[in-house]
Design an enzyme around this catalytic site. Structure first.
Site, PDB file in Angstrom:
ATOM      1  CG  HIS A   1      -5.771  -1.903   9.787  1.00 30.33           C
ATOM      2  ND1 HIS A   1      -6.188  -0.828   8.901  1.00 30.33           N
ATOM      3  CD2 HIS A   1      -5.544  -1.447  10.842  1.00 30.33           C
ATOM      4  CE1 HIS A   1      -6.339   0.339   9.593  1.00 30.33           C
ATOM      5  NE2 HIS A   1      -5.911  -0.279  10.896  1.00 30.33           N
TER       6      HIS A   1
ATOM      7  N   GLY B   1       1.073  -1.535   4.252  1.00 22.59           N
ATOM      8  CA  GLY B   1       1.449   0.026   3.812  1.00 22.59           C
ATOM      9  C   GLY B   1       2.379   0.545   4.921  1.00 22.59           C
ATOM     10  CG  HIS B   2       1.569   3.039   9.120  1.00 24.41           C
ATOM     11  ND1 HIS B   2       1.436   4.531   9.116  1.00 24.41           N
ATOM     12  CD2 HIS B   2       1.968   2.748  10.342  1.00 24.41           C
ATOM     13  CE1 HIS B   2       2.236   5.030   9.987  1.00 24.41           C
ATOM     14  NE2 HIS B   2       2.199   4.009  11.094  1.00 24.41           N
TER      15      HIS B   2
ATOM     16  CG  ASN C   1      -1.846   1.051   1.244  1.00 22.37           C
ATOM     17  OD1 ASN C   1      -1.645   2.221   0.992  1.00 22.37           O
ATOM     18  ND2 ASN C   1      -3.065   0.849   1.524  1.00 22.37           N
TER      19      ASN C   1
ATOM     20  CD  GLU D   1      -7.194  -1.235   0.755  1.00 18.11           C
ATOM     21  OE1 GLU D   1      -6.562  -2.557   0.997  1.00 18.11           O
ATOM     22  OE2 GLU D   1      -7.003  -0.328   1.365  1.00 18.11           O
TER      23      GLU D   1
ATOM     24  CG  HIS E   1      -7.956   3.162   1.068  1.00 18.03           C
ATOM     25  ND1 HIS E   1      -8.535   2.541   2.284  1.00 18.03           N
ATOM     26  CD2 HIS E   1      -9.174   4.167   0.996  1.00 18.03           C
ATOM     27  CE1 HIS E   1      -9.636   2.805   2.502  1.00 18.03           C
ATOM     28  NE2 HIS E   1     -10.117   3.564   1.896  1.00 18.03           N
TER      29      HIS E   1
ATOM     30  CG  HIS F   1      -3.868   9.304   1.589  1.00 22.86           C
ATOM     31  ND1 HIS F   1      -4.806   8.682   0.947  1.00 22.86           N
ATOM     32  CD2 HIS F   1      -4.178   9.177   2.976  1.00 22.86           C
ATOM     33  CE1 HIS F   1      -5.562   8.098   1.459  1.00 22.86           C
ATOM     34  NE2 HIS F   1      -5.445   8.338   2.991  1.00 22.86           N
TER      35      HIS F   1
ATOM     36  CB  THR G   1      -6.255   4.343   9.222  1.00 18.82           C
ATOM     37  OG1 THR G   1      -5.923   3.249   8.325  1.00 18.82           O
ATOM     38  CG2 THR G   1      -6.517   3.870  10.715  1.00 18.82           C
TER      39      THR G   1
END
Length: 239
Positions: free
Chosen positions: A191, A214-215, A8, A71, A44, A51, A101
């Site tokens: 997540h 992602g994060h 992501n 997403e 997303h 973003h 989020t």
């Protein structure tokens, strides 16, 4: 079976937008992580484009040669974008407009009619459809009823419990994966998955096809480097 890693890249867009220019370049980053071994790119876009911008989704289409996953909450603007770009997969997420989020999965029973209509439209256009769900067996049965091709298990609670040393928290996710396999629904997850917990999660979940990260991946890359981190994930996902 090896679980696919989809990266992501929202956080790269966040960093770019902070200065108002084009550094880091989102398209180049997507090219690079695929060259490093990532098997997919996830974005997303949100309505305020804080973003990922809608134009980013269009710009990425021609360079994502792995799996392209978009997403989002299926408001009409989002649906029109997905139908225009036609990624390999769309993942439906019930996040509110102002959500920082994603923080919950779909109630596939309460929103049955809506989800059935949305999923039908995407599938008619040849787009594989996944829906974001909590690890609740009733929601898995509901996902079958609305015609989802896959579910994405919302793994925040697992990640939190794992950090506390509670590995038993994986059980509800295992149960949902087993049920999904029985119903011939593909299983994705995402997540708060990280280098710390991904190997345990992937080994325990039967038939796990794909994780979207992602994060954590971007944060870990600040210390370890993007190429290195992508390949660390790939190694942990091999079964």
């Amino acid at each position: 079976m090896t679980t696919k890693l989809s990266v992501n890249i929202n956080k790269i867009a966040t960093l770019r937008n902070a200065r108002g220019g084009d550094v880091p370049n989102l398209v180049k980053f997507a090219k690079d992580v695929q060259n490093y071994g990532a098997q997919g790119i996830t974005i997303h876009p949100r309505p305020d484009e804080r973003h990922i911008r809608y134009q980013d989704a269009r710009d990425l289409k021609s360079i994502v040669h792995t799996e392209y996953n978009i997403e989002g909450n299926p408001i009409r603007k989002f649906m029109d974008l997905v139908l225009e770009v036609k990624p390999m997969q769309v993942t439906l997420v019930p996040d509110s407009i102002d959500a920082i989020t994603s923080n919950a999965g779909w109630n596939t029973i309460q929103h049955k009619d809506f989800l059935t209509e949305v999923i039908s439209e995407f599938k008619k256009n040849g787009i594989r459809t996944s829906i974001f769900v909590d690890p609740d067996l009733a929601m898995i049965d509901g996902a079958k009823e609305v015609g989802a091709d896959r579910i994405e298990l919302y793994t925040e609670e697992f990640a939190h419990q794992y950090s506390l040393g509670n590995k038993k928290a994986i059980q509800s996710y295992i149960d949902c994966a087993v049920r999904s396999n029985e119903l011939e629904i593909g299983v994705n997850a995402g997540h708060d998955l990280s280098l710390e917990n991904i190997e345990f999660f992937a080994k325990e979940i039967p038939g796990l096809l794909e994780v979207s990260i992602g994060h954590a991946l971007i944060a870990e890359s600040l210390y370890l480097g993007v190429d290195n981190v992508v390949n660390m994930y790939l190694k942990k996902l091999k079964q």
